[in-house]
Write a protein that holds these residues in place. Structure first.
Motif, PDB file in Angstrom:
ATOM      1  N   ARG A  24       0.857  -1.196   0.000  1.00 29.31           N
ATOM      2  CA  ARG A  24       0.000   0.000   0.000  1.00 29.31           C
ATOM      3  C   ARG A  24       0.882   1.231   0.000  1.00 29.31           C
ATOM      4  O   ARG A  24       1.689   1.422   0.904  1.00 29.31           O
ATOM      5  CB  ARG A  24      -0.881   0.027   1.244  1.00 29.31           C
ATOM      6  N   ARG A  25       0.713   2.050  -1.029  1.00 25.08           N
ATOM      7  CA  ARG A  25       1.431   3.323  -1.129  1.00 25.08           C
ATOM      8  C   ARG A  25       0.407   4.422  -1.365  1.00 25.08           C
ATOM      9  O   ARG A  25      -0.604   4.197  -2.042  1.00 25.08           O
ATOM     10  CB  ARG A  25       2.421   3.284  -2.282  1.00 25.08           C
ATOM     11  N   SER A  27       0.304   6.929  -3.336  1.00 31.32           N
ATOM     12  CA  SER A  27       0.082   7.354  -4.714  1.00 31.32           C
ATOM     13  C   SER A  27      -0.442   6.248  -5.635  1.00 31.32           C
ATOM     14  O   SER A  27      -0.684   6.494  -6.804  1.00 31.32           O
ATOM     15  CB  SER A  27       1.399   7.895  -5.285  1.00 31.32           C
ATOM     16  N   GLU A  28      -0.617   5.037  -5.109  1.00 29.48           N
ATOM     17  CA  GLU A  28      -1.033   3.907  -5.945  1.00 29.48           C
ATOM     18  C   GLU A  28      -2.103   3.088  -5.242  1.00 29.48           C
ATOM     19  O   GLU A  28      -2.250   3.150  -4.033  1.00 29.48           O
ATOM     20  CB  GLU A  28       0.167   2.992  -6.228  1.00 29.48           C
ATOM     21  N   SER A  29      -2.820   2.276  -6.020  1.00 33.96           N
ATOM     22  CA  SER A  29      -3.783   1.374  -5.391  1.00 33.96           C
ATOM     23  C   SER A  29      -3.034   0.179  -4.794  1.00 33.96           C
ATOM     24  O   SER A  29      -1.923  -0.133  -5.206  1.00 33.96           O
ATOM     25  CB  SER A  29      -4.826   0.899  -6.410  1.00 33.96           C
ATOM     26  N   ALA A  30      -3.642  -0.478  -3.838  1.00 28.36           N
ATOM     27  CA  ALA A  30      -3.015  -1.611  -3.158  1.00 28.36           C
ATOM     28  C   ALA A  30      -2.868  -2.780  -4.131  1.00 28.36           C
ATOM     29  O   ALA A  30      -3.748  -3.032  -4.952  1.00 28.36           O
ATOM     30  CB  ALA A  30      -3.845  -2.022  -1.955  1.00 28.36           C
ATOM     31  N   VAL A  31      -1.732  -3.462  -4.041  1.00 17.14           N
ATOM     32  CA  VAL A  31      -1.447  -4.614  -4.898  1.00 17.14           C
ATOM     33  C   VAL A  31      -0.836  -5.721  -4.047  1.00 17.14           C
ATOM     34  O   VAL A  31      -0.265  -5.466  -2.994  1.00 17.14           O
ATOM     35  CB  VAL A  31      -0.496  -4.251  -6.056  1.00 17.14           C
ATOM     36  N   THR A  32      -0.947  -6.965  -4.524  1.00 16.22           N
ATOM     37  CA  THR A  32      -0.392  -8.083  -3.776  1.00 16.22           C
ATOM     38  C   THR A  32       0.812  -8.666  -4.508  1.00 16.22           C
ATOM     39  O   THR A  32       0.963  -8.520  -5.720  1.00 16.22           O
ATOM     40  CB  THR A  32      -1.434  -9.201  -3.572  1.00 16.22           C
ATOM     41  N   ASP A  74       5.078   0.144   4.203  1.00 16.02           N
ATOM     42  CA  ASP A  74       4.219  -0.011   3.030  1.00 16.02           C
ATOM     43  C   ASP A  74       3.622  -1.410   2.912  1.00 16.02           C
ATOM     44  O   ASP A  74       2.789  -1.644   2.045  1.00 16.02           O
ATOM     45  CB  ASP A  74       5.020   0.258   1.745  1.00 16.02           C
TER      46      ASP A  74
END
Length: 92
Positions: A24-25, A27-32, A74
């Motif tokens: 999780r950042r 400026s960006e959407s959450a990714v796995t 993050d």
């Protein structure tokens, strides 16, 4: 250490190479993805003369194929996701 840099504490015991995480950042959407590298020994940039480009501790191979570098703050352990594994072949 410059004022604008925070000290990096020890990683959560759950974070380690091979662990599935949610990145999780702001400026960006959450990714796995899965942690593939730990660069803790490089995060103290004081002796390397590059305070302007701090090293991020973790290398994470995202499920979409990208490689990102992230700080401990993050990452969240993705307990609901299975570890990456080769696909099983057809039953014989």
């Amino acid at each position: 250490m410059p004022e604008n840099m925070s000290e990096k504490g020890p990683a959560s015991p759950a974070l380690a190479v091979g662990v599935r995480v949610l990145v999780r950042r702001p400026s960006e959407s959450a990714v796995t993805g899965e942690i593939v590298g730990d660069y803790a020994e490089l995060t103290d940039s004081g002796e390397r003369g590059h305070e302007w480009a701090p090293v991020h501790r973790w290398a994470v191979a995202l499920d979409d194929g990208r490689l990102v570098f992230a700080d401990t703050d993050d990452l969240t352990v993705d307990a609901g996701a299975p570890r990456s594994a080769p696909a099983a072949g057809p039953a014989e």
